[in-house]
Write an enzyme that holds these catalytic residues in place. Structure first.
Site, PDB file in Angstrom:
ATOM      1  N   SER A 113       0.846  -1.193   0.072  1.00 61.52           N
ATOM      2  CA  SER A 113       0.191  -0.047   0.076  1.00 61.52           C
ATOM      3  C   SER A 113       0.857   1.199  -0.134  1.00 61.52           C
ATOM      4  O   SER A 113       1.624   1.460   0.693  1.00 61.52           O
ATOM      5  CB  SER A 113      -0.861   0.082   1.216  1.00 61.52           C
ATOM      6  OG  SER A 113      -1.796  -0.758   1.016  1.00 61.52           O
ATOM      7  N   HIS A 156      -2.394   0.958  -4.527  1.00 65.04           N
ATOM      8  CA  HIS A 156      -1.837   0.085  -5.323  1.00 65.04           C
ATOM      9  C   HIS A 156      -1.777   0.385  -6.763  1.00 65.04           C
ATOM     10  O   HIS A 156      -2.821   1.133  -7.180  1.00 65.04           O
ATOM     11  CB  HIS A 156      -2.276  -1.221  -4.896  1.00 65.04           C
ATOM     12  CG  HIS A 156      -2.174  -2.066  -3.728  1.00 65.04           C
ATOM     13  ND1 HIS A 156      -1.193  -2.745  -3.222  1.00 65.04           N
ATOM     14  CD2 HIS A 156      -2.760  -1.487  -2.467  1.00 65.04           C
ATOM     15  CE1 HIS A 156      -1.343  -3.158  -2.102  1.00 65.04           C
ATOM     16  NE2 HIS A 156      -2.189  -2.439  -1.486  1.00 65.04           N
ATOM     17  N   HIS A 202      -5.564  -8.899  -1.754  1.00 62.90           N
ATOM     18  CA  HIS A 202      -5.461  -9.325  -0.122  1.00 62.90           C
ATOM     19  C   HIS A 202      -6.653 -10.372   0.081  1.00 62.90           C
ATOM     20  O   HIS A 202      -7.715 -10.208  -0.638  1.00 62.90           O
ATOM     21  CB  HIS A 202      -5.696  -8.059   0.613  1.00 62.90           C
ATOM     22  CG  HIS A 202      -4.633  -6.790   0.516  1.00 62.90           C
ATOM     23  ND1 HIS A 202      -5.062  -6.085  -0.493  1.00 62.90           N
ATOM     24  CD2 HIS A 202      -3.657  -6.699   1.007  1.00 62.90           C
ATOM     25  CE1 HIS A 202      -4.072  -5.069  -0.489  1.00 62.90           C
ATOM     26  NE2 HIS A 202      -3.110  -5.489   0.422  1.00 62.90           N
ATOM     27  N   TYR A 227      -8.535 -10.202   2.375  1.00 64.36           N
ATOM     28  CA  TYR A 227      -9.814  -9.419   2.784  1.00 64.36           C
ATOM     29  C   TYR A 227     -10.580  -9.078   1.542  1.00 64.36           C
ATOM     30  O   TYR A 227     -11.708  -8.501   1.848  1.00 64.36           O
ATOM     31  CB  TYR A 227      -9.429  -8.264   3.786  1.00 64.36           C
ATOM     32  CG  TYR A 227      -8.552  -7.135   3.209  1.00 64.36           C
ATOM     33  CD1 TYR A 227      -9.426  -6.213   2.339  1.00 64.36           C
ATOM     34  CD2 TYR A 227      -7.282  -6.785   3.637  1.00 64.36           C
ATOM     35  CE1 TYR A 227      -8.463  -5.135   1.784  1.00 64.36           C
ATOM     36  CE2 TYR A 227      -6.611  -5.865   3.227  1.00 64.36           C
ATOM     37  CZ  TYR A 227      -7.224  -5.074   2.159  1.00 64.36           C
ATOM     38  OH  TYR A 227      -6.446  -4.019   1.655  1.00 64.36           O
ATOM     39  N   GLU A 228     -10.001  -8.769   0.494  1.00 66.87           N
ATOM     40  CA  GLU A 228     -10.735  -8.426  -0.548  1.00 66.87           C
ATOM     41  C   GLU A 228     -11.623  -9.413  -1.257  1.00 66.87           C
ATOM     42  O   GLU A 228     -12.816  -9.260  -1.612  1.00 66.87           O
ATOM     43  CB  GLU A 228      -9.891  -8.059  -1.984  1.00 66.87           C
ATOM     44  CG  GLU A 228      -9.161  -6.857  -1.471  1.00 66.87           C
ATOM     45  CD  GLU A 228      -8.178  -6.295  -2.496  1.00 66.87           C
ATOM     46  OE1 GLU A 228      -8.380  -5.986  -3.631  1.00 66.87           O
ATOM     47  OE2 GLU A 228      -6.993  -6.840  -2.206  1.00 66.87           O
ATOM     48  N   ALA A 279       2.740  -2.248   3.851  1.00 65.30           N
ATOM     49  CA  ALA A 279       2.541  -1.336   4.810  1.00 65.30           C
ATOM     50  C   ALA A 279       2.154  -2.207   6.147  1.00 65.30           C
ATOM     51  O   ALA A 279       1.373  -3.025   6.032  1.00 65.30           O
ATOM     52  CB  ALA A 279       1.617  -0.234   4.626  1.00 65.30           C
ATOM     53  N   MET A 318      -1.902  -6.904   6.708  1.00 71.07           N
ATOM     54  CA  MET A 318      -3.056  -7.670   6.272  1.00 71.07           C
ATOM     55  C   MET A 318      -2.617  -8.540   4.945  1.00 71.07           C
ATOM     56  O   MET A 318      -3.405  -8.970   4.248  1.00 71.07           O
ATOM     57  CB  MET A 318      -4.023  -6.699   6.142  1.00 71.07           C
ATOM     58  CG  MET A 318      -4.712  -6.067   7.351  1.00 71.07           C
ATOM     59  SD  MET A 318      -5.839  -4.705   6.581  1.00 71.07           S
ATOM     60  CE  MET A 318      -5.889  -3.690   8.057  1.00 71.07           C
ATOM     61  N   SER A 319      -1.241  -8.801   4.944  1.00 67.55           N
ATOM     62  CA  SER A 319      -0.869  -9.225   3.645  1.00 67.55           C
ATOM     63  C   SER A 319       0.529 -10.057   3.766  1.00 67.55           C
ATOM     64  O   SER A 319       0.718 -10.495   4.973  1.00 67.55           O
ATOM     65  CB  SER A 319      -0.469  -8.117   2.583  1.00 67.55           C
ATOM     66  OG  SER A 319       0.718  -7.304   2.949  1.00 67.55           O
ATOM     67  N   ASN A 327       2.356   3.217  11.060  1.00 67.51           N
ATOM     68  CA  ASN A 327       1.959   3.625  12.371  1.00 67.51           C
ATOM     69  C   ASN A 327       2.186   2.522  13.570  1.00 67.51           C
ATOM     70  O   ASN A 327       2.609   1.529  13.265  1.00 67.51           O
ATOM     71  CB  ASN A 327       0.342   3.739  12.024  1.00 67.51           C
ATOM     72  CG  ASN A 327      -0.341   2.136  11.725  1.00 67.51           C
ATOM     73  OD1 ASN A 327      -0.295   1.994  10.624  1.00 67.51           O
ATOM     74  ND2 ASN A 327      -0.781   1.518  12.574  1.00 67.51           N
ATOM     75  N   HIS A 372      -6.717   3.891   6.510  1.00 68.51           N
ATOM     76  CA  HIS A 372      -6.180   3.491   5.265  1.00 68.51           C
ATOM     77  C   HIS A 372      -5.646   4.897   4.863  1.00 68.51           C
ATOM     78  O   HIS A 372      -4.539   4.686   4.194  1.00 68.51           O
ATOM     79  CB  HIS A 372      -7.208   2.997   4.222  1.00 68.51           C
ATOM     80  CG  HIS A 372      -6.604   2.460   2.984  1.00 68.51           C
ATOM     81  ND1 HIS A 372      -5.351   1.483   3.298  1.00 68.51           N
ATOM     82  CD2 HIS A 372      -6.624   2.622   1.997  1.00 68.51           C
ATOM     83  CE1 HIS A 372      -5.050   1.303   1.980  1.00 68.51           C
ATOM     84  NE2 HIS A 372      -5.908   1.798   1.120  1.00 68.51           N
TER      85      HIS A 372
HETATM   86  N1  HPA Z   1      -2.630  -3.013  11.086  1.00 68.19           N
HETATM   87  C1  HPA Z   1      -2.749  -3.938  10.142  1.00 68.19           C
HETATM   88  N2  HPA Z   1      -2.523  -3.491   8.793  1.00 68.19           N
HETATM   89  C2  HPA Z   1      -1.816  -2.156   8.740  1.00 68.19           C
HETATM   90  C3  HPA Z   1      -1.507  -1.406   9.778  1.00 68.19           C
HETATM   91  C4  HPA Z   1      -2.222  -1.872  11.077  1.00 68.19           C
HETATM   92  O1  HPA Z   1      -1.838  -1.018  12.116  1.00 68.19           O
HETATM   93  N3  HPA Z   1      -0.922  -0.451   9.428  1.00 68.19           N
HETATM   94  C5  HPA Z   1      -0.781  -0.703   8.017  1.00 68.19           C
HETATM   95  N4  HPA Z   1      -1.032  -1.820   7.555  1.00 68.19           N
END
Ligand code: HPA
Length: 265
Positions: free
Chosen positions: A28, A58, A80, A82-83, A110, A205-206, A229, A241
């Protein structure tokens, strides 16, 4: 001809037949790195089975060509779990790489950090991972090769070279364990505390399904997180996001330097 065989023929027709030295998957907010490749860009829409809708941040293109004197195949975006609910969403892309004769895979993502000493804007090299999403991209695979050993799934040799490249660039590249949550909701603070107890240093998440598929295909794999973060509950900032996309370029600039040096050296 298999589907990946058809795709490989299309790619060879447009980009030439030399096998890529490395496959890269961009996470991302990192998709623009593909534009640095001196070669051709093939839209995923031309490559059946590759994810062309995708998540914002993306870039759904496959770039093939030269980067720092190496032949690379760069996937500007990923699909992903989740998609679609499919953990094997990136299987066609990785099978295409395999068909092209590429056996080294570098994944980027990310991620949220669980460690104060790995702050937003920094990078983390995955030493290992925890598949916490409760699924596996090889469920349903009939071949006995599905019992993939996952010791050293994150290739010690490639990791050593990435650490050396980062040191040469003066970029901090601490190693840590990445914990895969399904998303798309972010984690709760309680889940972040649980991940910490389990030994995770970052969450995302990936990537994990791609490492499993990469190992299944016999590829040497490594992955780098761009920390956008702190995990939920670890800081006052609001996780979103949009925030991920805003923060990714900070780490992406460092990631690009490390990857360029790695490829050059
Ligand atoms: N959690 C999950 N996926 C992420 C995060 C997070 O804090 N930051 C960027 N992708």
């Amino acid at each position: 001809m298999s589907k990946s065989g058809d795709l490989a023929r299309l790619v060879r027709d447009r980009a030439g037949s030399a096998p890529p030295d490395y496959g890269l998957v961009l996470g991302s907010g990192l998709g623009h790195l593909g534009a640095s490749v001196d070669g051709v860009a093939i839209p995923y829409a031309d490559l059946e089975g590759l994810p062309h809708a995708g998540v914002s941040g993306h870039v759904p293109q496959l770039y093939i060509g030269d980067l720092e004197g190496r032949r690379v195949a760069v996937f500007g975006g990923r699909s992903h779990y989740y998609e679609t609910g499919r953990a094997d969403a990136m299987r066609p892309a990785l099978e295409l790489l395999d068909e092209l004769g590429c056996d080294r895979l570098i994944l980027t993502n990310a991620a949220g950090s669980l460690r104060e000493d790995i702050p937003p804007g920094g990078l983390m090299l995955l030493s290992d991972h925890i598949a916490f999403a409760g699924t596996n991209p090889l469920i349903g695979e009939a071949d006995e090769r599905r019992f993939v050993p996952m010791t050293d799934a994150h290739d010690p040799g490639i990791r050593a070279d990435l650490r050396a490249a980062a040191a040469a660039e003066g970029v901090a590249l601490p190693e840590g364990v990445y914990c895969w949550f399904s998303g798309p909701s972010f984690e709760t603070p309680a889940e972040i505390r649980a991940a910490r107890v389990l030994g995770a240093d970052a969450v995302g998440m990936s990537t994990v399904p791609e490492v499993i598929l990469g190992r299944f295909l016999g590829m040497r794999c490594a992955a780098i997180s761009v920390i956008t973060n702190m995990g939920a509950g670890l800081s006052a900032e609001r996780i979103s996001h949009d925030h991920t996309k805003q923060m990714a370029p900070l780490g992406a600039a460092k990631l690009e330097r490390v990857l360029r040096r790695f490829l050059r050296d």
